[in-house]
Design a protein around this motif. Structure first.
Motif, PDB file in Angstrom:
ATOM      1  N   LYS A  14       3.977  -4.055   9.493  1.00  0.00           N
ATOM      2  CA  LYS A  14       4.351  -3.421   8.805  1.00  0.00           C
ATOM      3  C   LYS A  14       3.733  -3.176   7.881  1.00  0.00           C
ATOM      4  O   LYS A  14       4.028  -1.776   7.024  1.00  0.00           O
ATOM      5  CB  LYS A  14       5.594  -4.214   8.054  1.00  0.00           C
ATOM      6  N   GLU A  15       3.117  -4.122   7.348  1.00  0.00           N
ATOM      7  CA  GLU A  15       1.892  -4.042   6.404  1.00  0.00           C
ATOM      8  C   GLU A  15       1.118  -3.058   6.451  1.00  0.00           C
ATOM      9  O   GLU A  15       0.386  -1.821   5.483  1.00  0.00           O
ATOM     10  CB  GLU A  15       1.098  -5.161   6.101  1.00  0.00           C
ATOM     11  N   MET A  16       0.609  -2.666   8.126  1.00  0.00           N
ATOM     12  CA  MET A  16      -0.434  -2.140   8.174  1.00  0.00           C
ATOM     13  C   MET A  16       0.001  -0.525   7.870  1.00  0.00           C
ATOM     14  O   MET A  16      -0.410   1.031   7.599  1.00  0.00           O
ATOM     15  CB  MET A  16      -1.147  -1.691   9.622  1.00  0.00           C
ATOM     16  N   LYS A  17       1.645  -0.246   8.444  1.00  0.00           N
ATOM     17  CA  LYS A  17       1.851   1.108   8.170  1.00  0.00           C
ATOM     18  C   LYS A  17       1.848   1.679   6.933  1.00  0.00           C
ATOM     19  O   LYS A  17       2.457   2.729   6.137  1.00  0.00           O
ATOM     20  CB  LYS A  17       3.974   0.582   8.774  1.00  0.00           C
ATOM     21  N   GLY A  18       2.911   0.660   6.375  1.00  0.00           N
ATOM     22  CA  GLY A  18       2.458   0.800   4.697  1.00  0.00           C
ATOM     23  C   GLY A  18       1.546   1.563   4.324  1.00  0.00           C
ATOM     24  O   GLY A  18       1.319   2.413   3.584  1.00  0.00           O
ATOM     25  N   PHE A  19      -0.085   0.179   3.953  1.00  0.00           N
ATOM     26  CA  PHE A  19      -0.988   1.307   4.063  1.00  0.00           C
ATOM     27  C   PHE A  19      -1.305   2.250   4.009  1.00  0.00           C
ATOM     28  O   PHE A  19      -1.788   3.639   4.105  1.00  0.00           O
ATOM     29  CB  PHE A  19      -2.304   0.003   4.944  1.00  0.00           C
ATOM     30  N   GLU A  20      -0.935   2.911   5.986  1.00  0.00           N
ATOM     31  CA  GLU A  20      -1.261   4.493   6.212  1.00  0.00           C
ATOM     32  C   GLU A  20      -0.671   5.225   5.590  1.00  0.00           C
ATOM     33  O   GLU A  20      -0.557   6.488   5.185  1.00  0.00           O
ATOM     34  CB  GLU A  20      -0.695   3.942   7.707  1.00  0.00           C
ATOM     35  N   ALA A  21       0.751   4.949   5.031  1.00  0.00           N
ATOM     36  CA  ALA A  21       1.636   5.554   4.484  1.00  0.00           C
ATOM     37  C   ALA A  21       1.109   6.036   3.424  1.00  0.00           C
ATOM     38  O   ALA A  21       0.887   7.001   2.676  1.00  0.00           O
ATOM     39  CB  ALA A  21       2.972   5.201   4.453  1.00  0.00           C
ATOM     40  N   LEU A  56      -8.148  -4.850   2.977  1.00  0.00           N
ATOM     41  CA  LEU A  56      -7.859  -3.815   3.193  1.00  0.00           C
ATOM     42  C   LEU A  56      -7.050  -3.408   1.835  1.00  0.00           C
ATOM     43  O   LEU A  56      -7.047  -2.390   1.293  1.00  0.00           O
ATOM     44  CB  LEU A  56      -7.108  -3.647   4.336  1.00  0.00           C
ATOM     45  N   GLU A  57      -6.044  -4.167   1.160  1.00  0.00           N
ATOM     46  CA  GLU A  57      -5.013  -3.801   0.311  1.00  0.00           C
ATOM     47  C   GLU A  57      -6.261  -3.095  -1.117  1.00  0.00           C
ATOM     48  O   GLU A  57      -5.745  -2.558  -1.923  1.00  0.00           O
ATOM     49  CB  GLU A  57      -4.487  -5.026  -0.419  1.00  0.00           C
ATOM     50  N   SER A  58      -7.038  -3.956  -1.337  1.00  0.00           N
ATOM     51  CA  SER A  58      -8.020  -4.039  -1.634  1.00  0.00           C
ATOM     52  C   SER A  58      -8.767  -2.768  -2.065  1.00  0.00           C
ATOM     53  O   SER A  58      -9.122  -1.168  -2.990  1.00  0.00           O
ATOM     54  CB  SER A  58      -9.026  -5.208  -2.628  1.00  0.00           C
ATOM     55  N   ALA A  59      -8.819  -2.481  -0.504  1.00  0.00           N
ATOM     56  CA  ALA A  59      -9.747  -1.083  -0.802  1.00  0.00           C
ATOM     57  C   ALA A  59      -9.120   0.225  -1.099  1.00  0.00           C
ATOM     58  O   ALA A  59      -9.121   1.021  -1.181  1.00  0.00           O
ATOM     59  CB  ALA A  59     -10.179  -1.532   0.431  1.00  0.00           C
ATOM     60  N   LEU A  60      -7.359  -0.067  -0.538  1.00  0.00           N
ATOM     61  CA  LEU A  60      -6.747   1.022  -0.563  1.00  0.00           C
ATOM     62  C   LEU A  60      -6.483   1.951  -2.272  1.00  0.00           C
ATOM     63  O   LEU A  60      -6.209   2.095  -1.740  1.00  0.00           O
ATOM     64  CB  LEU A  60      -5.830   0.758   0.062  1.00  0.00           C
ATOM     65  N   GLU A  61      -6.295  -0.036  -3.016  1.00  0.00           N
ATOM     66  CA  GLU A  61      -5.981   0.732  -4.230  1.00  0.00           C
ATOM     67  C   GLU A  61      -7.023   1.251  -4.337  1.00  0.00           C
ATOM     68  O   GLU A  61      -6.821   2.487  -5.583  1.00  0.00           O
ATOM     69  CB  GLU A  61      -6.161  -0.987  -4.444  1.00  0.00           C
TER      70      GLU A  61
END
Length: 117
Positions: A14-21, A56-61
């Protein structure tokens, strides 16, 4: 997160799908950088990959903020995304899952061969 989600990894899915979105709304060059970052970081994961989720969260941010500021990917990440990822996880002396598996295999082989004498 309940026990079943933790065991099956559905919470991470779920978290990865959120990242991808979130990554899909980034400019094209940032989307490519995101794919490169995720591919380079997954080799640093433990068996489940849970240790990478905050990274991954930090990199995406970082990508979201800098794309909103109008910076280029090269300005933010440098010329080599692999080097950026190594610096992000502190690659100095860290072992990838492949290194851990290789070490375990070598120990098992040595134990088996040592037991044959």
């Amino acid at each position: 997160m309940n026990f079943l989600e933790k065991i099956t990894g559905s919470d991470m899915t779920k978290e990865m799908k959120g990242f991808e979105a979130r990554a899909k709304v980034l400019p094209a060059e940032y989307q490519i950088a995101w794919k490169d970052i995720t591919s380079h970081l997954w080799i640093q994961a433990d068996f489940t990959g849970r240790n990478l989720m905050p990274i991954l969260e930090s990199a995406l941010e970082l990508l979201e903020v800098t794309s909103a500021d109008g910076q280029s990917v090269e300005e933010v990440l440098g010329e080599d995304i692999e080097d950026f990822c190594k610096a992000l996880v502190g690659d100095e002396g860290t072992k990838t899952y492949r290194d851990k598996w290789r070490e375990q295999l070598n120990k098992n082989v040595a134990r088996k061969l040592g037991g044959l004498k």
